[in-house]
Write a protein that holds these residues in place. Structure first.
Motif, PDB file in Angstrom:
ATOM      1  N   ARG A 158     -25.739   3.728  -1.727  1.00 30.92           N
ATOM      2  CA  ARG A 158     -26.851   5.080  -0.945  1.00 30.92           C
ATOM      3  C   ARG A 158     -27.382   5.506  -2.527  1.00 30.92           C
ATOM      4  O   ARG A 158     -26.957   5.733  -3.688  1.00 30.92           O
ATOM      5  N   GLU A 159     -28.180   6.260  -2.315  1.00 35.32           N
ATOM      6  CA  GLU A 159     -29.398   7.672  -3.142  1.00 35.32           C
ATOM      7  C   GLU A 159     -28.426   8.663  -3.859  1.00 35.32           C
ATOM      8  O   GLU A 159     -27.192   8.789  -3.083  1.00 35.32           O
ATOM      9  N   ILE A 160     -28.442   8.282  -5.162  1.00 29.71           N
ATOM     10  CA  ILE A 160     -27.513   9.328  -6.044  1.00 29.71           C
ATOM     11  C   ILE A 160     -28.029  11.372  -4.849  1.00 29.71           C
ATOM     12  O   ILE A 160     -28.814  11.589  -5.103  1.00 29.71           O
ATOM     13  N   ILE A 161     -26.768  11.890  -5.044  1.00 32.08           N
ATOM     14  CA  ILE A 161     -27.017  13.638  -4.720  1.00 32.08           C
ATOM     15  C   ILE A 161     -26.320  13.797  -6.025  1.00 32.08           C
ATOM     16  O   ILE A 161     -25.094  13.430  -5.773  1.00 32.08           O
ATOM     17  N   ILE A 162     -27.200  15.240  -6.218  1.00 30.41           N
ATOM     18  CA  ILE A 162     -26.440  15.727  -7.025  1.00 30.41           C
ATOM     19  C   ILE A 162     -26.313  17.292  -6.391  1.00 30.41           C
ATOM     20  O   ILE A 162     -27.183  18.114  -5.742  1.00 30.41           O
ATOM     21  N   ALA A 163     -25.217  18.110  -5.787  1.00 25.72           N
ATOM     22  CA  ALA A 163     -24.727  18.909  -5.686  1.00 25.72           C
ATOM     23  C   ALA A 163     -24.214  20.063  -6.427  1.00 25.72           C
ATOM     24  O   ALA A 163     -22.793  20.372  -7.005  1.00 25.72           O
ATOM     25  N   PRO A 164     -25.956  21.014  -7.412  1.00 25.84           N
ATOM     26  CA  PRO A 164     -25.131  21.983  -8.030  1.00 25.84           C
ATOM     27  C   PRO A 164     -23.726  23.129  -7.508  1.00 25.84           C
ATOM     28  O   PRO A 164     -24.019  23.653  -6.408  1.00 25.84           O
ATOM     29  N   SER A 165     -22.901  23.061  -7.497  1.00 25.47           N
ATOM     30  CA  SER A 165     -22.017  24.170  -7.784  1.00 25.47           C
ATOM     31  C   SER A 165     -22.402  26.082  -7.862  1.00 25.47           C
ATOM     32  O   SER A 165     -21.543  25.944  -9.121  1.00 25.47           O
ATOM     33  N   ILE A 166     -22.269  26.332  -6.916  1.00 18.22           N
ATOM     34  CA  ILE A 166     -22.761  27.753  -7.594  1.00 18.22           C
ATOM     35  C   ILE A 166     -21.786  28.865  -7.592  1.00 18.22           C
ATOM     36  O   ILE A 166     -21.600  30.040  -7.789  1.00 18.22           O
ATOM     37  N   LEU A 167     -19.945  28.027  -7.667  1.00 22.06           N
ATOM     38  CA  LEU A 167     -19.374  28.842  -8.210  1.00 22.06           C
ATOM     39  C   LEU A 167     -19.877  29.323 -10.210  1.00 22.06           C
ATOM     40  O   LEU A 167     -19.275  30.502 -10.001  1.00 22.06           O
ATOM     41  N   ALA A 196     -22.121   8.535 -15.754  1.00 19.92           N
ATOM     42  CA  ALA A 196     -21.797   6.939 -15.815  1.00 19.92           C
ATOM     43  C   ALA A 196     -21.298   6.673 -15.397  1.00 19.92           C
ATOM     44  O   ALA A 196     -21.249   5.528 -14.216  1.00 19.92           O
ATOM     45  N   ALA A 197     -19.302   6.820 -15.893  1.00 22.95           N
ATOM     46  CA  ALA A 197     -18.549   5.983 -15.493  1.00 22.95           C
ATOM     47  C   ALA A 197     -17.989   6.144 -13.805  1.00 22.95           C
ATOM     48  O   ALA A 197     -17.480   5.655 -13.143  1.00 22.95           O
ATOM     49  N   VAL A 198     -18.339   7.847 -13.640  1.00 22.00           N
ATOM     50  CA  VAL A 198     -17.509   7.701 -11.794  1.00 22.00           C
ATOM     51  C   VAL A 198     -18.758   7.432 -10.953  1.00 22.00           C
ATOM     52  O   VAL A 198     -18.417   6.678 -10.039  1.00 22.00           O
ATOM     53  N   ALA A 199     -20.443   6.969 -11.271  1.00 22.25           N
ATOM     54  CA  ALA A 199     -21.304   5.839 -10.161  1.00 22.25           C
ATOM     55  C   ALA A 199     -20.934   4.823 -10.694  1.00 22.25           C
ATOM     56  O   ALA A 199     -20.466   4.241  -9.949  1.00 22.25           O
ATOM     57  N   ALA A 200     -20.373   4.050 -11.749  1.00 25.60           N
ATOM     58  CA  ALA A 200     -19.965   2.747 -11.779  1.00 25.60           C
ATOM     59  C   ALA A 200     -18.998   2.923 -11.084  1.00 25.60           C
ATOM     60  O   ALA A 200     -18.715   1.958 -10.145  1.00 25.60           O
ATOM     61  N   ALA A 201     -17.873   3.585 -11.491  1.00 25.35           N
ATOM     62  CA  ALA A 201     -16.785   3.533 -10.522  1.00 25.35           C
ATOM     63  C   ALA A 201     -17.292   3.247  -9.059  1.00 25.35           C
ATOM     64  O   ALA A 201     -15.944   3.179  -7.683  1.00 25.35           O
ATOM     65  N   GLY A 202     -18.166   3.854  -8.115  1.00 24.42           N
ATOM     66  CA  GLY A 202     -18.508   4.147  -6.883  1.00 24.42           C
ATOM     67  C   GLY A 202     -19.167   5.363  -6.545  1.00 24.42           C
ATOM     68  O   GLY A 202     -19.239   5.355  -5.292  1.00 24.42           O
ATOM     69  N   ALA A 203     -19.194   6.739  -6.857  1.00 26.23           N
ATOM     70  CA  ALA A 203     -19.439   8.141  -6.670  1.00 26.23           C
ATOM     71  C   ALA A 203     -20.951   7.857  -6.666  1.00 26.23           C
ATOM     72  O   ALA A 203     -21.592   7.286  -7.055  1.00 26.23           O
ATOM     73  N   ASP A 204     -21.305   8.681  -5.244  1.00 26.83           N
ATOM     74  CA  ASP A 204     -22.931   8.147  -4.899  1.00 26.83           C
ATOM     75  C   ASP A 204     -23.094  10.257  -4.997  1.00 26.83           C
ATOM     76  O   ASP A 204     -24.276  10.745  -4.574  1.00 26.83           O
ATOM     77  N   THR A 205     -21.749  11.224  -5.132  1.00 24.21           N
ATOM     78  CA  THR A 205     -22.345  12.555  -4.966  1.00 24.21           C
ATOM     79  C   THR A 205     -22.126  13.437  -6.002  1.00 24.21           C
ATOM     80  O   THR A 205     -20.625  13.291  -6.243  1.00 24.21           O
ATOM     81  N   ALA A 265     -26.045   8.920 -14.118  1.00 22.96           N
ATOM     82  CA  ALA A 265     -25.371   8.013 -13.073  1.00 22.96           C
ATOM     83  C   ALA A 265     -26.545   7.182 -12.107  1.00 22.96           C
ATOM     84  O   ALA A 265     -25.676   5.905 -12.043  1.00 22.96           O
ATOM     85  N   GLU A 266     -27.950   7.409 -12.225  1.00 19.38           N
ATOM     86  CA  GLU A 266     -28.860   6.129 -11.940  1.00 19.38           C
ATOM     87  C   GLU A 266     -28.860   4.466 -12.267  1.00 19.38           C
ATOM     88  O   GLU A 266     -28.584   3.633 -11.995  1.00 19.38           O
ATOM     89  N   ALA A 267     -28.341   5.339 -13.438  1.00 23.82           N
ATOM     90  CA  ALA A 267     -28.241   4.146 -14.568  1.00 23.82           C
ATOM     91  C   ALA A 267     -27.501   3.417 -14.661  1.00 23.82           C
ATOM     92  O   ALA A 267     -27.190   2.252 -15.105  1.00 23.82           O
ATOM     93  N   ALA A 268     -26.277   3.679 -14.648  1.00 22.06           N
ATOM     94  CA  ALA A 268     -25.140   3.388 -14.187  1.00 22.06           C
ATOM     95  C   ALA A 268     -25.227   2.624 -13.118  1.00 22.06           C
ATOM     96  O   ALA A 268     -24.677   1.367 -13.161  1.00 22.06           O
ATOM     97  N   ARG A 269     -25.418   3.149 -12.156  1.00 26.05           N
ATOM     98  CA  ARG A 269     -25.112   1.824 -10.714  1.00 26.05           C
ATOM     99  C   ARG A 269     -26.524   0.826 -10.675  1.00 26.05           C
ATOM    100  O   ARG A 269     -26.355  -0.210 -10.807  1.00 26.05           O
TER     101      ARG A 269
END
Ligand code: DX5
Ligand code: ZN
Length: 245
Positions: A3-12, A184-193, A220-224
């Motif tokens: 699935r496409e990568i989603i980037i979710a900035p935390s407003i914290l 890259a490391a988290v995306a390669a491990a399988g994270a998509d968001t 993230a996309e390059a790692a995938r």
């Protein structure tokens, strides 16, 4: 399923004095989702904001509000967050004894249901609720504060949960210490968001935010892509050795 990568900035990590403007700025900067960290000073050792603030900033964007509840109990407040404009509501597995019930309640409110796991919580706690989930959030820091360092120990958990999810339409989100250097490391491990607070709100202008979001996304996309190529190389090799035999 990729699935496409989603980037979710935390407003914290946003300027709370100008929260509505900050939400509009990350929207314009290319954020896919808006990650809202709700903390109660009880489940986590910090207090952030609640449903009234979420309602106040809801008109600033049409993007998905990804509401991460670091509160215990969560069930009595789910309806308030749904009414305030949350699209995804994530509860912590550690926050109550009846995770299955909490997830059913979120879906009954017409919202996407997520579960979050603290770093010390093993992945098997979600085994029997997988079909009630739209999202799994792996905490890559101990929840409570922005700006902490990423815990490498969580990469294995991300890989295991990716395998548990299989073909189900469940997003795998990571949160805490995410930067352009470990995306890259988290995306390669399988994270998509990917949630990121301090790594996005650096610079304080919408142009800075856009550069920060793009850098995380590109990594993230390059790692995938690299992983897919690696897999196909492995598959080719496996095919070749099968023919040789
Ligand atoms: C931590 C929160 C995170 C945090 C992320 O309790 O759930 O969303 O704000 O911030 P950074 O990216 O700065 O670690
Ligand atoms: Zn969060």
């Amino acid at each position: 399923m990729t699935r496409e990568i989603i980037i979710a900035p935390s407003i914290l990590a946003a300027d709370f004095a100008r929260l509505g403007e900050e939400v509009a700025a990350i929207d314009a900067a290319g954020a896919d989702w808006i990650h809202c960290d709700v903390m109660d000073g009880h489940f986590v050792p910090n207090i952030s904001f609640g449903a009234d603030i979420i309602r106040a900033i809801r008109p600033a964007t049409k993007k998905v509000f990804d509401v991460h509840l670091m509160i215990a109990p969560a069930d009595p407040y789910l309806e308030a967050f749904a009414k305030a404009g949350a699209d995804v509501i994530t509860v912590h597995a550690e926050a109550g004894p009846h995770l299955d019930r909490s997830l059913q309640a979120i879906r009954a409110l017409g919202k996407k249901a997520g579960v979050s796991l603290c770093p010390a919580t093993p992945e098997h706690v979600i085994e029997y609720v997988l079909d009630r989930l739209d999202l799994v959030l792996v905490m890559t820091v101990n929840p409570g504060f922005g700006g902490q360092s990423f815990l490498d120990s969580q990469l294995e958990k991300i890989r295991r949960i990716r395998a548990m999810i299989g073909d189900r339409p469940i997003r795998l989100e990571v949160d805490g210490g995410i930067t352009r250097d470990n995306a890259a490391a988290v995306a390669a491990a399988g994270a998509d968001t990917l949630v990121a607070g301090s790594a996005v709100f650096r610079g304080r202008s919408s142009a800075d935010y856009a550069g920060n979001i793009a850098a995380i996304r590109v990594a993230a996309e390059a790692a995938r892509v690299a992983k897919r190529q690696d897999n196909s190389t492995q598959l080719l090799r496996a095919g070749e050795s099968a023919r040789i035999r």
